[in-house]
Design an enzyme around this catalytic site. Structure first.
Site, PDB file in Angstrom:
ATOM      1  N   ALA A  44     -62.443  28.308 -19.486  1.00 57.62           N
ATOM      2  CA  ALA A  44     -61.516  28.008 -20.589  1.00 57.62           C
ATOM      3  C   ALA A  44     -60.323  28.953 -20.516  1.00 57.62           C
ATOM      4  CB  ALA A  44     -62.244  28.181 -21.916  1.00 57.62           C
ATOM      5  N   GLU A  95     -38.077  13.654  -4.190  1.00 61.56           N
ATOM      6  CA  GLU A  95     -39.013  13.730  -3.070  1.00 61.56           C
ATOM      7  C   GLU A  95     -40.084  12.660  -3.211  1.00 61.56           C
ATOM      8  OE1 GLU A  95     -42.202  16.649  -3.255  1.00 61.56           O
ATOM      9  OE2 GLU A  95     -40.967  17.818  -4.642  1.00 61.56           O
ATOM     10  N   CYS A 129     -38.622  20.180  -4.375  1.00 62.57           N
ATOM     11  CA  CYS A 129     -38.009  20.270  -5.710  1.00 62.57           C
ATOM     12  C   CYS A 129     -36.535  20.667  -5.660  1.00 62.57           C
ATOM     13  CB  CYS A 129     -38.790  21.267  -6.571  1.00 62.57           C
ATOM     14  SG  CYS A 129     -40.542  20.933  -6.609  1.00 62.57           S
ATOM     15  N   ASN A 167     -57.533  22.158  -7.470  1.00 62.05           N
ATOM     16  CA  ASN A 167     -56.875  23.144  -8.344  1.00 62.05           C
ATOM     17  C   ASN A 167     -55.373  22.911  -8.562  1.00 62.05           C
ATOM     18  OD1 ASN A 167     -56.075  23.850  -5.822  1.00 62.05           O
ATOM     19  ND2 ASN A 167     -56.554  26.031  -5.988  1.00 62.05           N
ATOM     20  N   THR A 171     -51.081  21.003 -12.159  1.00 65.66           N
ATOM     21  CA  THR A 171     -49.660  21.404 -12.115  1.00 65.66           C
ATOM     22  C   THR A 171     -48.744  20.206 -11.805  1.00 65.66           C
ATOM     23  OG1 THR A 171     -49.794  22.109  -9.790  1.00 65.66           O
ATOM     24  CG2 THR A 171     -50.181  23.799 -11.447  1.00 65.66           C
ATOM     25  N   SER A 221     -47.217  28.893  -1.251  1.00 62.80           N
ATOM     26  CA  SER A 221     -46.088  28.353  -2.021  1.00 62.80           C
ATOM     27  C   SER A 221     -45.606  29.360  -3.064  1.00 62.80           C
ATOM     28  CB  SER A 221     -46.445  27.007  -2.673  1.00 62.80           C
ATOM     29  OG  SER A 221     -47.312  27.180  -3.762  1.00 62.80           O
ATOM     30  N   HIS A 261     -36.776  27.078 -11.653  1.00 63.49           N
ATOM     31  CA  HIS A 261     -37.646  25.952 -11.334  1.00 63.49           C
ATOM     32  C   HIS A 261     -39.037  26.335 -11.849  1.00 63.49           C
ATOM     33  CE1 HIS A 261     -40.076  23.046  -9.385  1.00 63.49           C
ATOM     34  NE2 HIS A 261     -40.614  23.915  -8.542  1.00 63.49           N
ATOM     35  N   LYS A 270     -43.443  35.508 -14.577  1.00 60.29           N
ATOM     36  CA  LYS A 270     -43.540  36.468 -13.472  1.00 60.29           C
ATOM     37  C   LYS A 270     -42.188  36.610 -12.761  1.00 60.29           C
ATOM     38  CE  LYS A 270     -48.399  35.645 -12.468  1.00 60.29           C
ATOM     39  NZ  LYS A 270     -49.417  35.434 -11.459  1.00 60.29           N
ATOM     40  N   ASN A 344     -44.721  20.106 -14.133  1.00 60.42           N
ATOM     41  CA  ASN A 344     -43.743  20.208 -13.050  1.00 60.42           C
ATOM     42  C   ASN A 344     -43.230  18.809 -12.728  1.00 60.42           C
ATOM     43  OD1 ASN A 344     -42.180  20.855 -10.893  1.00 60.42           O
ATOM     44  ND2 ASN A 344     -43.834  21.632  -9.602  1.00 60.42           N
ATOM     45  N   SER A 378     -40.070  23.666  -1.892  1.00 61.43           N
ATOM     46  CA  SER A 378     -40.924  24.107  -0.784  1.00 61.43           C
ATOM     47  C   SER A 378     -40.359  23.641   0.547  1.00 61.43           C
ATOM     48  CB  SER A 378     -42.329  23.542  -0.969  1.00 61.43           C
ATOM     49  OG  SER A 378     -42.913  24.108  -2.107  1.00 61.43           O
TER      50      SER A 378
HETATM   51  N1  ACO Z   1     -58.190  32.571 -18.715  1.00 61.10           N
HETATM   52  C1  ACO Z   1     -56.976  33.096 -18.459  1.00 61.10           C
HETATM   53  N2  ACO Z   1     -56.443  33.142 -17.202  1.00 61.10           N
HETATM   54  C2  ACO Z   1     -57.180  32.627 -16.195  1.00 61.10           C
HETATM   55  C3  ACO Z   1     -58.455  32.067 -16.402  1.00 61.10           C
HETATM   56  C4  ACO Z   1     -58.975  32.070 -17.735  1.00 61.10           C
HETATM   57  N3  ACO Z   1     -60.152  31.552 -18.007  1.00 61.10           N
HETATM   58  N4  ACO Z   1     -58.925  31.659 -15.209  1.00 61.10           N
HETATM   59  C5  ACO Z   1     -57.976  31.937 -14.277  1.00 61.10           C
HETATM   60  N5  ACO Z   1     -56.939  32.526 -14.882  1.00 61.10           N
HETATM   61  C6  ACO Z   1     -55.671  32.957 -14.279  1.00 61.10           C
HETATM   62  C7  ACO Z   1     -55.849  33.651 -12.953  1.00 61.10           C
HETATM   63  O1  ACO Z   1     -56.149  35.029 -13.127  1.00 61.10           O
HETATM   64  C8  ACO Z   1     -54.500  33.403 -12.346  1.00 61.10           C
HETATM   65  O2  ACO Z   1     -53.564  34.292 -12.904  1.00 61.10           O
HETATM   66  P1  ACO Z   1     -52.562  35.137 -11.963  1.00 61.10           P
HETATM   67  O3  ACO Z   1     -51.783  34.114 -11.174  1.00 61.10           O
HETATM   68  O4  ACO Z   1     -51.728  35.867 -12.910  1.00 61.10           O
HETATM   69  O5  ACO Z   1     -53.423  35.959 -11.101  1.00 61.10           O
HETATM   70  C9  ACO Z   1     -54.107  32.009 -12.849  1.00 61.10           C
HETATM   71  O6  ACO Z   1     -54.951  31.783 -13.963  1.00 61.10           O
HETATM   72  C10 ACO Z   1     -54.355  30.913 -11.847  1.00 61.10           C
HETATM   73  O7  ACO Z   1     -55.644  31.037 -11.355  1.00 61.10           O
HETATM   74  P2  ACO Z   1     -55.903  30.947  -9.783  1.00 61.10           P
HETATM   75  O8  ACO Z   1     -57.368  31.123  -9.537  1.00 61.10           O
HETATM   76  O9  ACO Z   1     -54.964  31.832  -9.055  1.00 61.10           O
HETATM   77  O10 ACO Z   1     -55.502  29.433  -9.573  1.00 61.10           O
HETATM   78  P3  ACO Z   1     -55.724  28.529  -8.310  1.00 61.10           P
HETATM   79  O11 ACO Z   1     -55.585  29.331  -7.073  1.00 61.10           O
HETATM   80  O12 ACO Z   1     -56.965  27.746  -8.472  1.00 61.10           O
HETATM   81  O13 ACO Z   1     -54.481  27.514  -8.435  1.00 61.10           O
HETATM   82  C11 ACO Z   1     -52.139  27.235  -7.884  1.00 61.10           C
HETATM   83  C12 ACO Z   1     -53.167  27.907  -8.795  1.00 61.10           C
HETATM   84  C13 ACO Z   1     -52.230  27.843  -6.481  1.00 61.10           C
HETATM   85  C14 ACO Z   1     -50.761  27.476  -8.456  1.00 61.10           C
HETATM   86  C15 ACO Z   1     -52.448  25.713  -7.789  1.00 61.10           C
HETATM   87  O14 ACO Z   1     -52.427  25.150  -9.069  1.00 61.10           O
HETATM   88  C16 ACO Z   1     -51.458  24.979  -6.896  1.00 61.10           C
HETATM   89  O15 ACO Z   1     -51.628  24.956  -5.671  1.00 61.10           O
HETATM   90  N6  ACO Z   1     -50.424  24.300  -7.487  1.00 61.10           N
HETATM   91  C17 ACO Z   1     -49.410  23.551  -6.740  1.00 61.10           C
HETATM   92  C18 ACO Z   1     -48.472  24.446  -5.951  1.00 61.10           C
HETATM   93  C19 ACO Z   1     -47.433  25.126  -6.816  1.00 61.10           C
HETATM   94  O16 ACO Z   1     -47.166  24.746  -7.931  1.00 61.10           O
HETATM   95  N7  ACO Z   1     -46.773  26.160  -6.241  1.00 61.10           N
HETATM   96  C20 ACO Z   1     -45.677  26.854  -6.902  1.00 61.10           C
HETATM   97  C21 ACO Z   1     -44.345  26.839  -6.145  1.00 61.10           C
HETATM   98  S1  ACO Z   1     -44.079  25.430  -5.154  1.00 61.10           S
HETATM   99  C22 ACO Z   1     -43.824  24.052  -6.173  1.00 61.10           C
HETATM  100  O17 ACO Z   1     -43.018  24.068  -7.041  1.00 61.10           O
HETATM  101  C23 ACO Z   1     -44.662  22.886  -5.930  1.00 61.10           C
END
Ligand code: ACO
Length: 483
Positions: A44, A95, A129, A167, A171, A221, A261, A270, A344, A378
């Site tokens: 959660a 895209e 994007c 995962n 998004t 990414s 973006h 961040k 997004n 990307s």
């Molecule tokens: N409560 C609060 N925070 C939590 C919880 C919880 N229960 N569980 C996880 N989190 C936090 C993590 O600590 C992490 O935080 P951090 O980034 O500050 O360390 C965050 O939630 C995400 O958790 P991760 O385990 O890192 O997530 P995951 O690796 O499974 O997936 C990701 C995230 C990589 C962004 C994935 O959704 C993805 O691939 N998305 C598409 C690519 C993307 O959007 N890239 C960004 C730029 S490129 C573009 O625009 C497409």
């Protein structure tokens, strides 16, 4: 019409080129991220607190990239009473590819039929994007060039962002933005203030042309995005210091608002912290206001931080997110209104953040302010640039800004009026989209009942893959916002 040129070559060059009007479209269905966390059986708070997302918009099988862009363009033109013959250039950044060799722009030319205006330059631009930003730069450059014929340009950014199960799916998002570009605009692009960073990276791409889903290396990414941000910001600051002849080096202090973006909102928070880290390492915090400087007191032990290797350094990240919290609140937080509730949208994402800033501040708060924009796609392509809001002390400028903002004043209302769909039905809808993607001789199974007034929807893909569309009723006065 913005300007009538004679073609003797002595006409005055257009000035203050920028956004004259803007319109946004997002789908009328969304899934709640708390419910999606439960459904996906993740801990959660992962999507909501961890990624900063509240809701995610999505389309069924009756919407595609052409319908999204048709909707946003028609709504822009009708809301602002612009005739199609006043448009000399139409650019699309997307895209989301359906007909491959045939552009989305060519599909939009259906709307120009009645006006008889087919003298409209521009086609589609693609790089994840970033395509919308490149399209926007093309439009500005056309207006600055000897090829400009005195008419407006329109730039459309549109995408349907869907991921395979896993995962990245949370998004996603979908939407489209249309920007009317002209001289003497209330939002003016600052000439010569652009910094670009382009590299080769396989962080996100779509090699499977039979699928809507990208191949994603999530961690790469994020790393690529932050690294592009560092590079664009440093380059932008260098150019801005020179161009604006600032008495002290250009820093976050000089950006009243900063929009990014937004793949997910936490990355934006961040990113703002990252700009503060850049300023800190270049010893520019001392130019911040006294109150802001205090937030960065006691961080001397981080003076030797290596920027490139600190991207996933949790301690540095958390320290600067805390220190820059006030800056985030004043410059960026309100830009995430739409991104947090739609997700997004890919190419429109950055410009949805701009729209959010405009509808979340008063004229006085916006007047004469500089807005920094960071665009990332990307693959990778990225730019940082800026615009100035007009000074509302001038009556004519104030009227132009009022008109622009009036056009988007229905956005919050539209967000609230959407229909919530359960994660189970959201998943079914994505399965339906996947099973019917690029099908021919196909009639969409979803009726248009729940879409907003004035929405184009797909009625048929015939046996030669040719697509036809219809439109839901607009409000009586042609506006879709019910004002
Ligand atoms: N409560 C609060 N925070 C939590 C919880 C919880 N229960 N569980 C996880 N989190 C936090 C993590 O600590 C992490 O935080 P951090 O980034 O500050 O360390 C965050 O939630 C995400 O958790 P991760 O385990 O890192 O997530 P995951 O690796 O499974 O997936 C990701 C995230 C990589 C962004 C994935 O959704 C993805 O691939 N998305 C598409 C690519 C993307 O959007 N890239 C960004 C730029 S490129 C573009 O625009 C497409």
């Amino acid at each position: 019409m913005p300007h009538t040129m004679d073609f003797d070559g002595h006409s005055p060059r257009p000035e203050n080129i920028g956004i004259v009007a803007v319109e946004i479209y997002f789908p009328s269905s969304y899934v709640d991220q708390v419910k999606l966390e439960e459904y996906d059986e993740v801990s959660a708070g992962k999507y909501t607190k961890g990624l900063g997302q509240l809701q995610m918009g999505f389309c069924s099988d009756n919407e595609d990239i052409n319908s999204l862009c048709l909707t946003v363009l028609a709504n822009l033109m009708e809301k602002h009473g612009i005739s199609y013959s006043e448009i000399g250039r139409l650019e699309v950044g997307t895209e989301t590819i359906i007909d491959k060799s045939k552009s989305v722009k060519s599909a939009l030319m259906q709307l120009f039929e009645e006006s008889g205006n087919f003298d409209v330059e521009g086609i589609d631009t693609t790089n994840a994007c970033y395509g919308g930003t490149s399209a926007l730069f093309n439009a500005i450059q056309w207006m600055e060039s000897s090829s400009w014929d005195g008419r407006y340009a329109v730039v459309i950014c549109g995408d349907i962002a869907v991921y395979s199960e896993g995962n990245a799916r949370c998004t996603g998002g979908a939407g489209a933005i249309a920007m009317l570009i002209g001289p003497n605009a209330p939002l003016v692009f600052e000439p010569g203030l652009r910094a670009t960073y382009m590299r080769h990276a396989y962080d996100f791409y779509k090699p499977d042309l039979t699928s809507e889903y990208p191949v994603v290396d999530g961690k790469l990414s994020v790393k690529s995005y932050i690294s592009a941000l560092d590079n664009c910001y440093q380059n932008y600051c260098r150019k801005a210091s020179t161009k604006l002849k600032t008495d002290v080096p250009f820093s976050l202090r000089d950006l009243d608002f900063m929009v990014f973006h937004s793949p997910y909102c936490k990355l934006v928070k961040k990113s703002l912290a990252r700009l503060a880290l850049n300023d800190f390492l270049q010893d520019k915090i001392k130019y911040y206001s006294e109150t802001e400087q205090k937030c960065f007191a006691g961080l001397e032990n981080l003076r030797e931080t290596d920027l490139a290797s600190s991207i996933f350094d949790k301690s540095v990240e958390t320290t600067f997110m805390t220190a820059s919290n006030n800056l985030f609140e004043s410059k960026t937080h309100r830009s995430l209104l739409i991104a947090s509730r739609v997700g997004n949208m890919y190419t429109p994402s950055l410009y949805s953040c701009l729209v959010s800033v405009l509808i979340s501040h008063s004229f006085e708060e916006l007047s004469n302010k500089r807005i920094g924009l960071f665009s990332y796609g990307s693959g990778l392509a990225s730019s940082m640039f800026s615009m100035k809001v007009c000074n509302v002390d001038d009556d004519q400028s104030k009227q132009a800004l009022e008109k622009l903002i009036y056009g988007i004043s229905d956005v919050k209302h539209r967000l609230d009026r959407r229909q919530e769909i359960s994660p189970e039905d959201f998943t079914k809808t994505l399965k339906l989209r996947a099973s019917t993607h690029l099908k021919c001789d196909y009639t969409p199974s979803t009726p248009p009942e729940h879409t907003f007034p004035g929405t184009f929807y797909l009625t048929k893909v015939d046996d030669k893959f040719r697509r036809t569309y219809d439109r839901t009723k607009t409000y009586q006065n042609g506006f879709t916002n019910g004002h």
